[in-house]
Design a protein around this motif. Structure first.
Motif, PDB file in Angstrom:
ATOM      1  N   PRO A 122      23.794 -23.140  14.159  1.00  0.00           N
ATOM      2  CA  PRO A 122      23.864 -22.056  13.177  1.00  0.00           C
ATOM      3  C   PRO A 122      23.867 -20.661  13.800  1.00  0.00           C
ATOM      4  O   PRO A 122      24.657 -19.809  13.359  1.00  0.00           O
ATOM      5  CB  PRO A 122      22.628 -22.284  12.305  1.00  0.00           C
ATOM      6  N   ILE A 126      26.909 -17.922  13.098  1.00  0.00           N
ATOM      7  CA  ILE A 126      26.718 -16.571  12.571  1.00  0.00           C
ATOM      8  C   ILE A 126      27.303 -15.542  13.527  1.00  0.00           C
ATOM      9  O   ILE A 126      27.965 -14.585  13.113  1.00  0.00           O
ATOM     10  CB  ILE A 126      25.227 -16.308  12.340  1.00  0.00           C
ATOM     11  N   ALA A 129      31.000 -15.379  13.105  1.00  0.00           N
ATOM     12  CA  ALA A 129      31.542 -15.070  11.776  1.00  0.00           C
ATOM     13  C   ALA A 129      32.235 -13.720  11.770  1.00  0.00           C
ATOM     14  O   ALA A 129      33.226 -13.521  11.076  1.00  0.00           O
ATOM     15  CB  ALA A 129      30.423 -15.102  10.740  1.00  0.00           C
ATOM     16  N   VAL A 136      35.774 -20.808  12.150  1.00  0.00           N
ATOM     17  CA  VAL A 136      34.509 -21.392  12.592  1.00  0.00           C
ATOM     18  C   VAL A 136      34.139 -22.556  11.693  1.00  0.00           C
ATOM     19  O   VAL A 136      34.099 -22.422  10.467  1.00  0.00           O
ATOM     20  CB  VAL A 136      33.374 -20.346  12.555  1.00  0.00           C
ATOM     21  N   VAL A 138      31.171 -25.432  11.034  1.00  0.00           N
ATOM     22  CA  VAL A 138      29.805 -25.850  11.336  1.00  0.00           C
ATOM     23  C   VAL A 138      29.710 -27.361  11.164  1.00  0.00           C
ATOM     24  O   VAL A 138      30.158 -27.895  10.149  1.00  0.00           O
ATOM     25  CB  VAL A 138      28.802 -25.158  10.398  1.00  0.00           C
ATOM     26  N   GLY A 140      27.648 -30.373  10.240  1.00  0.00           N
ATOM     27  CA  GLY A 140      26.447 -30.573   9.445  1.00  0.00           C
ATOM     28  C   GLY A 140      25.522 -31.617  10.038  1.00  0.00           C
ATOM     29  O   GLY A 140      25.921 -32.419  10.875  1.00  0.00           O
ATOM     30  N   GLY A 141      24.276 -31.578   9.596  1.00  0.00           N
ATOM     31  CA  GLY A 141      23.301 -32.548  10.069  1.00  0.00           C
ATOM     32  C   GLY A 141      21.899 -32.031   9.861  1.00  0.00           C
ATOM     33  O   GLY A 141      21.701 -30.970   9.267  1.00  0.00           O
TER      34      GLY A 141
ATOM     35  N   PRO B 122      23.966 -21.055   7.209  1.00  0.00           N
ATOM     36  CA  PRO B 122      23.312 -20.989   8.519  1.00  0.00           C
ATOM     37  C   PRO B 122      22.128 -20.022   8.572  1.00  0.00           C
ATOM     38  O   PRO B 122      21.104 -20.369   9.167  1.00  0.00           O
ATOM     39  CB  PRO B 122      24.452 -20.568   9.450  1.00  0.00           C
ATOM     40  N   PRO B 123      22.216 -18.822   7.970  1.00  0.00           N
ATOM     41  CA  PRO B 123      21.041 -17.941   8.032  1.00  0.00           C
ATOM     42  C   PRO B 123      19.813 -18.558   7.374  1.00  0.00           C
ATOM     43  O   PRO B 123      18.696 -18.404   7.874  1.00  0.00           O
ATOM     44  CB  PRO B 123      21.502 -16.692   7.260  1.00  0.00           C
ATOM     45  N   ALA B 125      19.215 -21.767   7.125  1.00  0.00           N
ATOM     46  CA  ALA B 125      18.771 -22.841   8.016  1.00  0.00           C
ATOM     47  C   ALA B 125      17.893 -22.286   9.126  1.00  0.00           C
ATOM     48  O   ALA B 125      16.833 -22.830   9.439  1.00  0.00           O
ATOM     49  CB  ALA B 125      19.983 -23.567   8.604  1.00  0.00           C
ATOM     50  N   VAL B 136      15.094 -29.636   7.386  1.00  0.00           N
ATOM     51  CA  VAL B 136      16.227 -28.788   7.024  1.00  0.00           C
ATOM     52  C   VAL B 136      17.524 -29.498   7.385  1.00  0.00           C
ATOM     53  O   VAL B 136      17.705 -29.926   8.524  1.00  0.00           O
ATOM     54  CB  VAL B 136      16.166 -27.433   7.757  1.00  0.00           C
ATOM     55  N   THR B 137      18.402 -29.633   6.413  1.00  0.00           N
ATOM     56  CA  THR B 137      19.700 -30.229   6.656  1.00  0.00           C
ATOM     57  C   THR B 137      20.777 -29.188   6.390  1.00  0.00           C
ATOM     58  O   THR B 137      20.763 -28.518   5.364  1.00  0.00           O
ATOM     59  CB  THR B 137      19.927 -31.444   5.738  1.00  0.00           C
ATOM     60  N   VAL B 138      21.667 -29.064   7.357  1.00  0.00           N
ATOM     61  CA  VAL B 138      22.777 -28.126   7.211  1.00  0.00           C
ATOM     62  C   VAL B 138      23.998 -28.898   6.731  1.00  0.00           C
ATOM     63  O   VAL B 138      24.335 -29.940   7.288  1.00  0.00           O
ATOM     64  CB  VAL B 138      23.097 -27.429   8.548  1.00  0.00           C
ATOM     65  N   VAL B 139      24.633 -28.389   5.701  1.00  0.00           N
ATOM     66  CA  VAL B 139      25.875 -28.987   5.218  1.00  0.00           C
ATOM     67  C   VAL B 139      27.028 -28.417   6.034  1.00  0.00           C
ATOM     68  O   VAL B 139      27.207 -27.200   6.095  1.00  0.00           O
ATOM     69  CB  VAL B 139      26.078 -28.670   3.723  1.00  0.00           C
ATOM     70  N   GLY B 140      27.768 -29.303   6.688  1.00  0.00           N
ATOM     71  CA  GLY B 140      28.840 -28.860   7.558  1.00  0.00           C
ATOM     72  C   GLY B 140      30.073 -28.438   6.788  1.00  0.00           C
ATOM     73  O   GLY B 140      30.245 -28.799   5.618  1.00  0.00           O
ATOM     74  N   GLY B 141      30.918 -27.686   7.452  1.00  0.00           N
ATOM     75  CA  GLY B 141      32.166 -27.258   6.835  1.00  0.00           C
ATOM     76  C   GLY B 141      32.707 -26.031   7.524  1.00  0.00           C
ATOM     77  O   GLY B 141      32.173 -25.598   8.546  1.00  0.00           O
ATOM     78  N   VAL B 142      33.759 -25.494   6.971  1.00  0.00           N
ATOM     79  CA  VAL B 142      34.352 -24.279   7.519  1.00  0.00           C
ATOM     80  C   VAL B 142      33.524 -23.082   7.061  1.00  0.00           C
ATOM     81  O   VAL B 142      33.139 -23.003   5.902  1.00  0.00           O
ATOM     82  CB  VAL B 142      35.813 -24.135   7.053  1.00  0.00           C
ATOM     83  N   LEU B 143      33.264 -22.188   7.985  1.00  0.00           N
ATOM     84  CA  LEU B 143      32.389 -21.061   7.657  1.00  0.00           C
ATOM     85  C   LEU B 143      33.185 -19.932   7.004  1.00  0.00           C
ATOM     86  O   LEU B 143      34.207 -19.490   7.532  1.00  0.00           O
ATOM     87  CB  LEU B 143      31.701 -20.546   8.930  1.00  0.00           C
ATOM     88  N   PRO B 145      33.352 -16.257   6.528  1.00  0.00           N
ATOM     89  CA  PRO B 145      32.746 -15.240   7.399  1.00  0.00           C
ATOM     90  C   PRO B 145      31.895 -14.212   6.669  1.00  0.00           C
ATOM     91  O   PRO B 145      30.864 -13.790   7.188  1.00  0.00           O
ATOM     92  CB  PRO B 145      33.962 -14.556   8.027  1.00  0.00           C
ATOM     93  N   LEU B 148      28.850 -16.159   4.780  1.00  0.00           N
ATOM     94  CA  LEU B 148      28.073 -16.992   5.690  1.00  0.00           C
ATOM     95  C   LEU B 148      27.597 -18.286   5.033  1.00  0.00           C
ATOM     96  O   LEU B 148      26.422 -18.646   5.093  1.00  0.00           O
ATOM     97  CB  LEU B 148      26.884 -16.206   6.271  1.00  0.00           C
ATOM     98  N   THR B 150      29.124 -22.483   4.404  1.00  0.00           N
ATOM     99  CA  THR B 150      30.160 -23.448   4.726  1.00  0.00           C
ATOM    100  C   THR B 150      30.860 -23.885   3.445  1.00  0.00           C
ATOM    101  O   THR B 150      30.236 -24.006   2.393  1.00  0.00           O
ATOM    102  CB  THR B 150      29.580 -24.681   5.441  1.00  0.00           C
TER     103      THR B 150
END
Lengths: 251, 251
Positions: A122, A126, A129, A136, A138, A140-141, B122-123, B125, B136-143, B145, B148, B150
DNA sequence: CCGGTTCATGCACAAACACGCATAAACCTG
DNA sequence: CAGGTTTATGCGTGTTTGTGCATGAACCGG
């Protein structure tokens, strides 16, 4: 007390208490200060602790890992990052591992570069970005709180779909025989997935990581195609990698 | 106290408080002012902080992400965030949308809360990584910009698998007939996927977003189960939502 | 402009350190 | 098992490092 036992005990103590004092060890282990100093020096040479005046500290972790790691050898990291950034070419698909060196690399990418960047970090996402020419993505996980990277099955699965031109690995340890190593098993699987899908594998390692190994093996050294290190790395330490056909870049 | 430890501590302090005073450090670390001054000078030489008269400041005049938006009506956002944080209960699975209000919400979560948080931001997270009780789980994808967060098929797909107890939406527009609206079509799909898998849907909207609409419709207003707004929202603006059975919380 | 605070420089001292050497134990090796 | 070699350790010696104190300069708010 055998010397190996003594050294194990020092490392134990370091692990539990976060630091050791040379004077304390002298008293408790009932050996001369010289012996303790020798032990500490050799453990430092082996990359197992960080020697400081008066004692020793853990090599990689003190209290707040990511924030405080960022300040270790910042100029070496920055120069490695700048050199590594030159490797990226227009239009490539780039995978960026987490870590402070790769974060510097992200910041060092040329402003007019157009490319696609995929990262598990992350902070890197950022930082990128604001870059006008990059797409960009990201990965996930589950977030690893100290390293600030995503791990787990979702991350591995997502990376499995990627055929990257180049992956930049912020390695924890690099050893000519043991290979690329890291501290964390979950992170290992993510790194391995990154490597599996990449045409080029660039390892970023400052000179004191060369010849060191961490508990978990990520990949054999032959998986690495390029190694970027700093100017303080000496010829002898680099020779084994050159012999294996790895392109070595010194910043 | 080893000198290296002392310096680490100074940098930690700097990271958390944004500044340090030489006099404070002298008292708290129980060394002479000279030693502190030397530490600060050398840390400055190493590029790790910026020395100023009386203390030191972070070297990078911290450029926080989407800083401009963050300062719009900060006290209203903060109060909404605090109120919304009270909704979360122990052990829940919480989905957090992106945006400055939800970021505040993340920071406002009780320190002893144990829960699972899933976010596309991301911020958020990073802000939650330091929280001891959260996975904490981040969902992936295209950011995206500017926002901020995904987006994209990967993000939608990942969210489709989640059955959340509660989702917090930082809405751009909320209208009693048009529903929840946003500016961006990609973000819309992500928000819709969040809503689809959640038992409770909490909309965070300061009073001047009530009764407004953006170009893209995310969901009908009936999808919202709770609305958190600030104290400046007047009865007339809230009446339609209450009439629809939406629970309204004013901070 | 003035008094108090903060700072840099030089110095002193003790602790910690590296190096060379001597000793003794452990270990080959024929 | 005898002789040589390696290894681990401790001690003496000189050096480096970290710290505190004194002095004078720089800074700052009223």
């Amino acid at each position: 007390m055998l010397s190996d036992e003594r050294r194990s005990l020092i490392l134990d103590r370091l692990g539990t208490q976060g630091r050791v004092l040379a004077a304390d060890l002298t008293a408790e282990l009932d050996v001369s200060a010289d012996t303790i100093r020798r032990d500490l020096r050799e453990l430092d040479d082996a990359g197992l602790l960080r020697r400081v005046h008066g004692g020793a500290l853990p090599r990689h972790g003190d209290a707040s890992p990511f924030a405080s790691r960022e300040r270790r050898a910042p100029e070496a990291k920055a120069s490695i990052a700048r050199r590594a950034a030159e490797i990226v070419r227009e239009g490539q698909v780039v995978v960026l591992d987490g870590g402070t060196t790769t974060l510097e690399l992200a910041r060092a990418l040329a402003d007019d570069l157009r490319a696609s960047v995929i990262t598990t970090s992350p902070p890197i996402a950022i930082a990128l970005a604001a870059h006008p020419g990059l797409e960009v993505t990201v990965v996930g996980g589950v977030l690893r709180p100290d390293a600030l990277v995503t791990v787990g099955a979702a991350a591995v699965e997502a990376l499995r779909l990627i055929r990257a031109d180049v992956v930049f690995l912020g390695v924890c340890g690099l050893h000519p025989e043991i290979g690329v190593t890291t501290e964390d098993l979950e992170e290992r699987h993510v790194k391995a997935a990154m490597i599996a899908g990449a045409a080029e594998v660039v390892a970023l390692a400052d000179h004191d990581k060369l010849g060191t190994a961490m508990p978990v093996v990520v990949a054999p050294i032959t998986a690495v195609t390029q190694l970027v290190t700093d100017a303080d790395a000496d010829e002898a330490a680099l020779a084994p990698y050159l012999a294996l056909g790895i392109e070595v870049l010194r910043a």
